[in-house]
Write a protein that holds these residues in place. Sequence first.
Motif, mmCIF file in Angstrom:
data_model
loop_
_atom_site.group_PDB
_atom_site.id
_atom_site.type_symbol
_atom_site.label_atom_id
_atom_site.label_comp_id
_atom_site.label_asym_id
_atom_site.label_seq_id
_atom_site.Cartn_x
_atom_site.Cartn_y
_atom_site.Cartn_z
ATOM 1 N N LYS A 160 7.243 44.658 2.885
ATOM 2 C CA LYS A 160 7.936 43.602 2.126
ATOM 3 C C LYS A 160 9.452 43.828 2.044
ATOM 4 C CE LYS A 160 3.835 42.961 -0.793
ATOM 5 N NZ LYS A 160 3.307 43.007 -2.182
ATOM 6 N N PHE A 161 10.055 44.294 3.142
ATOM 7 C CA PHE A 161 11.500 44.557 3.107
ATOM 8 C C PHE A 161 12.282 43.246 3.070
ATOM 9 C CE2 PHE A 161 15.596 45.378 5.328
ATOM 10 C CZ PHE A 161 16.118 46.292 4.410
ATOM 11 N N VAL A 162 13.214 43.169 2.132
ATOM 12 C CA VAL A 162 14.092 41.998 2.003
ATOM 13 C C VAL A 162 15.529 42.487 2.125
ATOM 14 C CG1 VAL A 162 14.849 40.100 0.526
ATOM 15 C CG2 VAL A 162 12.448 40.828 0.478
ATOM 16 N N GLU A 163 16.194 42.116 3.215
ATOM 17 C CA GLU A 163 17.578 42.545 3.399
ATOM 18 C C GLU A 163 18.503 41.745 2.497
ATOM 19 O OE1 GLU A 163 20.990 43.171 6.870
ATOM 20 O OE2 GLU A 163 18.958 42.558 7.453
ATOM 21 N N LEU A 164 19.456 42.440 1.894
ATOM 22 C CA LEU A 164 20.447 41.822 1.009
ATOM 23 C C LEU A 164 21.816 41.900 1.677
ATOM 24 C CD1 LEU A 164 19.141 43.419 -2.306
ATOM 25 C CD2 LEU A 164 18.721 41.107 -1.480
ATOM 26 N N HIS A 165 22.585 40.841 1.577
ATOM 27 C CA HIS A 165 23.822 40.733 2.355
ATOM 28 C C HIS A 165 25.058 40.609 1.462
ATOM 29 C CE1 HIS A 165 21.588 39.982 6.147
ATOM 30 N NE2 HIS A 165 20.735 39.342 5.359
ATOM 31 N N GLY A 166 26.186 41.026 2.019
ATOM 32 C CA GLY A 166 27.488 40.736 1.435
ATOM 33 C C GLY A 166 27.951 41.670 0.335
ATOM 34 N N ASP A 167 29.297 41.809 0.247
ATOM 35 C CA ASP A 167 29.884 42.633 -0.814
ATOM 36 C C ASP A 167 30.437 41.782 -1.950
ATOM 37 O OD1 ASP A 167 32.091 41.510 0.434
ATOM 38 O OD2 ASP A 167 33.305 43.334 0.305
ATOM 39 N N ARG A 168 30.271 40.467 -1.841
ATOM 40 C CA ARG A 168 30.747 39.499 -2.840
ATOM 41 C C ARG A 168 32.269 39.457 -2.941
ATOM 42 N NH1 ARG A 168 26.223 38.720 -1.920
ATOM 43 N NH2 ARG A 168 24.487 38.314 -3.359
ATOM 44 N N THR A 169 32.948 39.962 -1.904
ATOM 45 C CA THR A 169 34.410 39.938 -1.901
ATOM 46 C C THR A 169 34.953 39.449 -0.563
ATOM 47 O OG1 THR A 169 34.462 41.819 -3.414
ATOM 48 C CG2 THR A 169 36.513 41.291 -2.280
ATOM 49 N N VAL A 170 34.546 40.108 0.525
ATOM 50 C CA VAL A 170 35.077 39.779 1.850
ATOM 51 C C VAL A 170 34.017 39.157 2.751
ATOM 52 C CG1 VAL A 170 36.102 40.733 3.964
ATOM 53 C CG2 VAL A 170 36.863 41.548 1.727
ATOM 54 N N GLY A 171 32.888 39.847 2.902
ATOM 55 C CA GLY A 171 31.869 39.336 3.810
ATOM 56 C C GLY A 171 30.698 40.295 3.926
ATOM 57 N N ASP A 172 29.898 40.098 4.961
ATOM 58 C CA ASP A 172 28.716 40.925 5.186
ATOM 59 C C ASP A 172 28.947 41.820 6.388
ATOM 60 O OD1 ASP A 172 26.021 41.792 4.787
ATOM 61 O OD2 ASP A 172 25.433 40.551 6.497
ATOM 62 N N ASP A 173 28.987 43.117 6.153
ATOM 63 C CA ASP A 173 29.199 44.084 7.235
ATOM 64 C C ASP A 173 27.865 44.352 7.929
ATOM 65 O OD1 ASP A 173 29.378 46.859 8.462
ATOM 66 O OD2 ASP A 173 31.449 46.570 7.833
ATOM 67 N N LYS A 174 27.810 44.090 9.235
ATOM 68 C CA LYS A 174 26.555 44.230 9.985
ATOM 69 C C LYS A 174 26.218 45.680 10.311
ATOM 70 C CE LYS A 174 26.231 39.783 10.071
ATOM 71 N NZ LYS A 174 25.298 39.098 9.135
ATOM 72 N N ALA A 175 27.189 46.587 10.233
ATOM 73 C CA ALA A 175 26.916 48.001 10.519
ATOM 74 C C ALA A 175 26.170 48.666 9.373
ATOM 75 C CB ALA A 175 28.220 48.751 10.792
ATOM 76 N N MET A 176 26.366 48.162 8.168
ATOM 77 C CA MET A 176 25.707 48.707 6.981
ATOM 78 C C MET A 176 24.590 47.765 6.562
ATOM 79 S SD MET A 176 26.016 51.388 4.900
ATOM 80 C CE MET A 176 27.745 51.901 4.787
ATOM 81 N N VAL A 177 23.369 48.263 6.583
ATOM 82 C CA VAL A 177 22.196 47.450 6.258
ATOM 83 C C VAL A 177 21.611 47.931 4.941
ATOM 84 C CG1 VAL A 177 19.892 46.756 7.027
ATOM 85 C CG2 VAL A 177 21.700 47.119 8.708
ATOM 86 N N GLY A 178 21.173 47.001 4.117
ATOM 87 C CA GLY A 178 20.569 47.389 2.850
ATOM 88 C C GLY A 178 19.601 46.348 2.348
ATOM 89 N N GLY A 179 18.634 46.795 1.560
ATOM 90 C CA GLY A 179 17.690 45.852 0.990
ATOM 91 C C GLY A 179 16.572 46.551 0.246
ATOM 92 N N LEU A 180 15.751 45.740 -0.414
ATOM 93 C CA LEU A 180 14.619 46.249 -1.191
ATOM 94 C C LEU A 180 13.336 46.199 -0.374
ATOM 95 C CD1 LEU A 180 15.373 44.538 -4.608
ATOM 96 C CD2 LEU A 180 15.118 47.007 -4.286
ATOM 97 N N GLY A 181 12.500 47.201 -0.570
ATOM 98 C CA GLY A 181 11.215 47.228 0.107
ATOM 99 C C GLY A 181 10.255 48.124 -0.635
ATOM 100 N N GLU A 182 9.003 48.129 -0.197
ATOM 101 C CA GLU A 182 7.991 48.967 -0.824
ATOM 102 C C GLU A 182 7.612 50.118 0.090
ATOM 103 O OE1 GLU A 182 4.577 46.815 -2.106
ATOM 104 O OE2 GLU A 182 5.646 45.732 -3.689
#
Length: 315
Positions: free
Chosen positions: A79-101
């Motif tokens: 159930k991985f859900v990727e979360l995007h963006g720093d809420r300032t400039v944009g979404d860096d594709k080199a750094m991936v992050g998200g919630l999962g089980e």
Amino acid sequence: MLLDFEQPIAALEGKLLEMQKLADESDVDVSEAVVALQAKIKALKKETYANLTRWQRVQLSRHPDRPQMLDYIGGMVDKFVELHGDRTVGDDKAMVGGLGELDGHSVMFIGQQKGHNTKERQFRNFGMANPEGYRKALRLMKLAEKFNVPIVTLIDTMGAFPGLEAEERGQGEAIARNLKEMFMLKVPVICIIIGEGASGGALGIAIGDRVLMLENTWYSVISPESCSSILWRTWDYKEQAAEALKLTAIDMHKAGLVDGIVKEPLGGAHTAPEQMIEILKSTLLKTMKELSAIPAEDRISQRIDKFSAMGVVVE
């Protein structure tokens, strides 16, 4: 892709295939010879990989077939859900992050993704994050803290992106802020170097209660090639630089800079990716269980004390 020191092993494996093919195509009994050759290959592998030079381990950490951040996520996380963006400039594709089980436990995963082919590497900027990547990582860490979710970072980078635009947007400040904030996170933080761990680009997501390294990875302030180019004005001395830097998992653990080493399958993680993913999953579950038993304030104090004790101070 075969590395230089793997050639003798590949030659024997080629002979084994020929022998097995001969057995399939004829009535010749070569079972004893096959068993003997298999034993010889296993012994050679053990000897080869037990005596790798530091530069050879650097080469293994960069193998194109080695599992990367998203490979681990796909293999061990539900159930991985990727979360995007720093809420300032944009979404860096080199750094991936998200919630999962992970085995039913909610976990925030953050890490660098290099890409497996040219198109992916360009899209991911070769795993070199811009400031917005580190700010995205911090945003996700704070989100995890808010909902009391443990954090796992998977580190694999040649360094933070060194471009002019990255410096203009505050690369140094973004990494420094991450260091400060990660010390004070109330949730368990586990950091694992799965490939290359270069400079501040790696350190920016590597302040944790447990910092682990896979067996054939490296962690250093500078790569062997860059060190060689600074000291000798050429990359030709990269092997000597690697020896001097003492950058392998064994070196880092001996120096007290990481908390443990995760064993890889014989031959490296790229030879058995599924097995490596299972090994990492069991390591994470065990470590999470250990850390969850420690009160938050104690974890923070231990984290600060651990990093404060690193290095040598001479007055």
